[in-house]
Write a protein that holds these residues in place. Structure first.
Motif, PDB file in Angstrom:
ATOM      1  N   THR A 208       0.943  -1.239   0.026  1.00 35.22           N
ATOM      2  CA  THR A 208       0.019   0.016   0.268  1.00 35.22           C
ATOM      3  C   THR A 208       1.013   1.250   0.213  1.00 35.22           C
ATOM      4  O   THR A 208       1.937   1.207   0.478  1.00 35.22           O
ATOM      5  CB  THR A 208      -0.815  -0.060   1.289  1.00 35.22           C
ATOM      6  N   ASP A 209       0.363   2.207  -0.583  1.00 34.56           N
ATOM      7  CA  ASP A 209       1.002   3.559  -0.495  1.00 34.56           C
ATOM      8  C   ASP A 209       0.738   4.063   0.945  1.00 34.56           C
ATOM      9  O   ASP A 209      -0.121   4.074   1.527  1.00 34.56           O
ATOM     10  CB  ASP A 209       0.547   4.819  -1.439  1.00 34.56           C
ATOM     11  N   GLY A 210       1.846   4.660   1.510  1.00 35.57           N
ATOM     12  CA  GLY A 210       1.690   5.272   2.848  1.00 35.57           C
ATOM     13  C   GLY A 210       1.885   4.038   4.013  1.00 35.57           C
ATOM     14  O   GLY A 210       1.221   4.315   4.911  1.00 35.57           O
ATOM     15  N   GLY A 211       2.314   2.820   3.609  1.00 35.81           N
ATOM     16  CA  GLY A 211       2.324   2.098   4.522  1.00 35.81           C
ATOM     17  C   GLY A 211       3.663   1.664   5.437  1.00 35.81           C
ATOM     18  O   GLY A 211       4.697   2.587   5.123  1.00 35.81           O
ATOM     19  N   TYR A 212       3.935   0.434   5.892  1.00 36.19           N
ATOM     20  CA  TYR A 212       5.225   0.135   6.498  1.00 36.19           C
ATOM     21  C   TYR A 212       5.198  -1.247   6.627  1.00 36.19           C
ATOM     22  O   TYR A 212       4.353  -1.991   6.229  1.00 36.19           O
ATOM     23  CB  TYR A 212       5.180   0.940   8.054  1.00 36.19           C
ATOM     24  N   ILE A 213       6.555  -1.701   6.835  1.00 40.92           N
ATOM     25  CA  ILE A 213       6.737  -3.187   7.030  1.00 40.92           C
ATOM     26  C   ILE A 213       7.621  -3.187   8.504  1.00 40.92           C
ATOM     27  O   ILE A 213       8.062  -2.198   8.804  1.00 40.92           O
ATOM     28  CB  ILE A 213       7.683  -3.714   6.092  1.00 40.92           C
ATOM     29  N   ALA A 214       7.357  -4.329   9.258  1.00 41.25           N
ATOM     30  CA  ALA A 214       7.985  -4.637  10.517  1.00 41.25           C
ATOM     31  C   ALA A 214       8.704  -5.843  10.557  1.00 41.25           C
ATOM     32  O   ALA A 214       8.046  -6.894  10.271  1.00 41.25           O
ATOM     33  CB  ALA A 214       6.865  -4.485  11.836  1.00 41.25           C
ATOM     34  N   VAL A 215       9.875  -6.051  10.743  1.00 41.73           N
ATOM     35  CA  VAL A 215      10.519  -7.335  10.554  1.00 41.73           C
ATOM     36  C   VAL A 215      11.159  -7.437  12.199  1.00 41.73           C
ATOM     37  O   VAL A 215      11.811  -6.628  12.785  1.00 41.73           O
ATOM     38  CB  VAL A 215      11.875  -6.872   9.886  1.00 41.73           C
ATOM     39  N   THR A 216      10.716  -8.696  12.469  1.00 43.54           N
ATOM     40  CA  THR A 216      11.106  -9.538  13.828  1.00 43.54           C
ATOM     41  C   THR A 216      12.364 -10.244  13.567  1.00 43.54           C
ATOM     42  O   THR A 216      12.258 -11.177  12.782  1.00 43.54           O
ATOM     43  CB  THR A 216       9.997  -9.920  14.370  1.00 43.54           C
ATOM     44  N   GLU A 217      13.579  -9.639  13.973  1.00 45.07           N
ATOM     45  CA  GLU A 217      14.717 -10.690  13.339  1.00 45.07           C
ATOM     46  C   GLU A 217      14.994 -11.819  14.467  1.00 45.07           C
ATOM     47  O   GLU A 217      14.196 -11.956  15.545  1.00 45.07           O
ATOM     48  CB  GLU A 217      16.088  -9.616  13.812  1.00 45.07           C
ATOM     49  N   VAL A 218      15.513 -12.652  14.163  1.00 44.56           N
ATOM     50  CA  VAL A 218      15.964 -13.982  14.658  1.00 44.56           C
ATOM     51  C   VAL A 218      16.392 -13.727  16.104  1.00 44.56           C
ATOM     52  O   VAL A 218      15.764 -14.378  17.207  1.00 44.56           O
ATOM     53  CB  VAL A 218      17.115 -14.576  13.996  1.00 44.56           C
ATOM     54  N   GLY A 219      17.235 -12.674  16.580  1.00 42.60           N
ATOM     55  CA  GLY A 219      17.508 -12.345  18.079  1.00 42.60           C
ATOM     56  C   GLY A 219      16.476 -11.605  18.644  1.00 42.60           C
ATOM     57  O   GLY A 219      16.642 -11.490  19.742  1.00 42.60           O
TER      58      GLY A 219
ATOM     59  N   ALA B  88       0.847  18.993   2.242  1.00 36.46           N
ATOM     60  CA  ALA B  88       0.913  18.231   1.295  1.00 36.46           C
ATOM     61  C   ALA B  88      -0.705  18.041   0.613  1.00 36.46           C
ATOM     62  O   ALA B  88      -1.499  17.710   1.397  1.00 36.46           O
ATOM     63  CB  ALA B  88       1.457  16.931   1.036  1.00 36.46           C
ATOM     64  N   GLU B  89      -0.833  18.012  -0.568  1.00 37.80           N
ATOM     65  CA  GLU B  89      -2.072  17.739  -1.165  1.00 37.80           C
ATOM     66  C   GLU B  89      -2.479  16.121  -1.244  1.00 37.80           C
ATOM     67  O   GLU B  89      -1.449  15.275  -1.404  1.00 37.80           O
ATOM     68  CB  GLU B  89      -2.381  18.032  -2.504  1.00 37.80           C
ATOM     69  N   ALA B  90      -3.459  15.762  -0.755  1.00 37.58           N
ATOM     70  CA  ALA B  90      -3.892  14.176  -0.437  1.00 37.58           C
ATOM     71  C   ALA B  90      -3.839  13.707  -1.768  1.00 37.58           C
ATOM     72  O   ALA B  90      -4.060  14.111  -2.968  1.00 37.58           O
ATOM     73  CB  ALA B  90      -5.419  14.203  -0.059  1.00 37.58           C
ATOM     74  N   GLY B  91      -3.069  12.529  -1.907  1.00 36.91           N
ATOM     75  CA  GLY B  91      -2.956  11.668  -2.938  1.00 36.91           C
ATOM     76  C   GLY B  91      -1.468  11.982  -3.570  1.00 36.91           C
ATOM     77  O   GLY B  91      -1.213  11.159  -4.431  1.00 36.91           O
ATOM     78  N   THR B  92      -0.993  12.967  -3.486  1.00 41.44           N
ATOM     79  CA  THR B  92       0.388  13.269  -3.986  1.00 41.44           C
ATOM     80  C   THR B  92       1.283  12.423  -3.269  1.00 41.44           C
ATOM     81  O   THR B  92       1.395  11.792  -2.481  1.00 41.44           O
ATOM     82  CB  THR B  92       0.746  14.660  -3.749  1.00 41.44           C
ATOM     83  N   ALA B  93       2.807  12.232  -3.935  1.00 40.94           N
ATOM     84  CA  ALA B  93       3.893  11.586  -3.657  1.00 40.94           C
ATOM     85  C   ALA B  93       4.360  11.877  -2.346  1.00 40.94           C
ATOM     86  O   ALA B  93       4.565  11.045  -1.346  1.00 40.94           O
ATOM     87  CB  ALA B  93       5.005  11.610  -4.720  1.00 40.94           C
ATOM     88  N   GLU B  94       4.400  13.391  -2.188  1.00 40.75           N
ATOM     89  CA  GLU B  94       4.735  13.877  -0.989  1.00 40.75           C
ATOM     90  C   GLU B  94       3.871  13.541   0.234  1.00 40.75           C
ATOM     91  O   GLU B  94       4.373  13.060   1.312  1.00 40.75           O
ATOM     92  CB  GLU B  94       4.784  15.420  -0.860  1.00 40.75           C
ATOM     93  N   HIS B  95       2.521  13.561  -0.018  1.00 40.82           N
ATOM     94  CA  HIS B  95       1.582  12.955   1.103  1.00 40.82           C
ATOM     95  C   HIS B  95       1.651  11.793   1.353  1.00 40.82           C
ATOM     96  O   HIS B  95       1.663  11.352   2.561  1.00 40.82           O
ATOM     97  CB  HIS B  95       0.043  13.364   0.299  1.00 40.82           C
ATOM     98  N   GLN B  96       1.938  10.806   0.510  1.00 41.38           N
ATOM     99  CA  GLN B  96       1.914   9.245   0.685  1.00 41.38           C
ATOM    100  C   GLN B  96       3.290   9.094   1.592  1.00 41.38           C
ATOM    101  O   GLN B  96       3.168   8.257   2.322  1.00 41.38           O
ATOM    102  CB  GLN B  96       1.891   8.600  -0.683  1.00 41.38           C
ATOM    103  N   LEU B  97       4.471   9.868   1.077  1.00 41.18           N
ATOM    104  CA  LEU B  97       5.596   9.463   1.664  1.00 41.18           C
ATOM    105  C   LEU B  97       5.536   9.953   3.347  1.00 41.18           C
ATOM    106  O   LEU B  97       5.973   9.020   4.121  1.00 41.18           O
ATOM    107  CB  LEU B  97       6.729  10.172   1.165  1.00 41.18           C
ATOM    108  N   ALA B  98       5.077  11.177   3.536  1.00 39.52           N
ATOM    109  CA  ALA B  98       4.935  11.581   5.017  1.00 39.52           C
ATOM    110  C   ALA B  98       3.939  10.719   5.725  1.00 39.52           C
ATOM    111  O   ALA B  98       4.263  10.301   6.721  1.00 39.52           O
ATOM    112  CB  ALA B  98       4.177  12.962   4.855  1.00 39.52           C
ATOM    113  N   LYS B  99       2.896  10.250   4.991  1.00 39.91           N
ATOM    114  CA  LYS B  99       1.695   9.327   5.673  1.00 39.91           C
ATOM    115  C   LYS B  99       2.812   7.994   5.901  1.00 39.91           C
ATOM    116  O   LYS B  99       2.658   7.441   7.205  1.00 39.91           O
ATOM    117  CB  LYS B  99       0.831   9.041   4.850  1.00 39.91           C
ATOM    118  N   SER B 100       3.476   7.425   5.100  1.00 39.12           N
ATOM    119  CA  SER B 100       4.093   6.232   5.462  1.00 39.12           C
ATOM    120  C   SER B 100       5.111   6.350   6.302  1.00 39.12           C
ATOM    121  O   SER B 100       5.252   5.302   7.334  1.00 39.12           O
ATOM    122  CB  SER B 100       4.953   5.723   4.082  1.00 39.12           C
ATOM    123  N   ARG B 101       6.067   7.475   6.530  1.00 40.14           N
ATOM    124  CA  ARG B 101       7.009   7.765   7.460  1.00 40.14           C
ATOM    125  C   ARG B 101       6.211   7.960   9.011  1.00 40.14           C
ATOM    126  O   ARG B 101       6.614   7.252   9.959  1.00 40.14           O
ATOM    127  CB  ARG B 101       7.812   8.992   7.184  1.00 40.14           C
TER     128      ARG B 101
END
Length: 126
Positions: free
Chosen positions: A48-59, A104-117
Motif C-alpha cells: 500500500t502507498d503510505g504503509g510500513y513493514i515490521a521485521v522481527t529478527e531472529v534475535g 501536502a495535497e492528498a494523494g500526491t507522492a509527498e503526502h504518501q511519503l509523509a503518511k508512510s513515515r
C-alpha cells in the motif's frame, strides 16, 4: 519467539535496505495487513502507498521501515519487499513529517511519503 526463520530482503529503487533472517514480518498491502511466518504459502502482493513493514529478527529485535508502493513476494523461504521507497522508522522526524503531511495535497507522492513515515514511526513506538 518462533523456532523457524526465513530470509527477508528489502530493496528500494535507491538501495538494498535490509537483508537478514527473520522470524516474522508484517506488511501493509492493498488487501490489508499481512503477517508472515516461516513456511507461509507463496504469495505476490501489492504494498500500500503510505504503509510500513515490521521485521522481527531472529534475535528478537524489531525493525520497522516506511515503504511506499511496490510489491511483496513470498516464496519457499524468502520474502522480498520491492518498494518504490523504503527507510528505517528510527530516522523519521515526526514533527517535520506531520507538517509535511498537513502541507501536502492528498494523494500526491509527498503526502504518501509523509503518511508512510508517520505510520512507521507509530508502529516502531508500539
Amino acid at each position: 519467539m518462533a523456532d523457524k526463520s526465513f530470509q527477508v530482503e528489502v530493496v528500494s529503487a535507491d538501495e538494498r535496505l535490509y537483508s537478514g533472517e527473520a522470524t516474522m514480518l508484517v506488511a501493509q498491502t492493498t488487501d490489508g495487513e499481512i503477517g508472515i511466518l516461516a513456511g507461509h504459502a507463496p504469495l505476490l502482493g501489492q504494498l500500500t502507498d503510505g504503509g510500513y513493514i515490521a521485521v522481527t529478527e531472529v534475535g528478537g529485535d524489531r525493525r520497522v521501515a516506511a515503504v511506499t508502493g511496490g510489491f511483496l513476494s513470498i516464496s519457499a523461504d524468502v520474502v522480498t519487499i520491492l518498494a518504490e521507497t523504503a527507510e528505517w522508522a528510527e530516522s523519521v522526524d515526526v514533527a517535520a513529517e506531520t507538517a509535511a503531511l498537513e502541507a501536502a495535497e492528498a494523494g500526491t507522492a509527498e503526502h504518501q511519503l509523509a503518511k508512510s513515515r508517520l505510520a512507521a514511526a507509530a508502529a516502531l513506538a508500539r
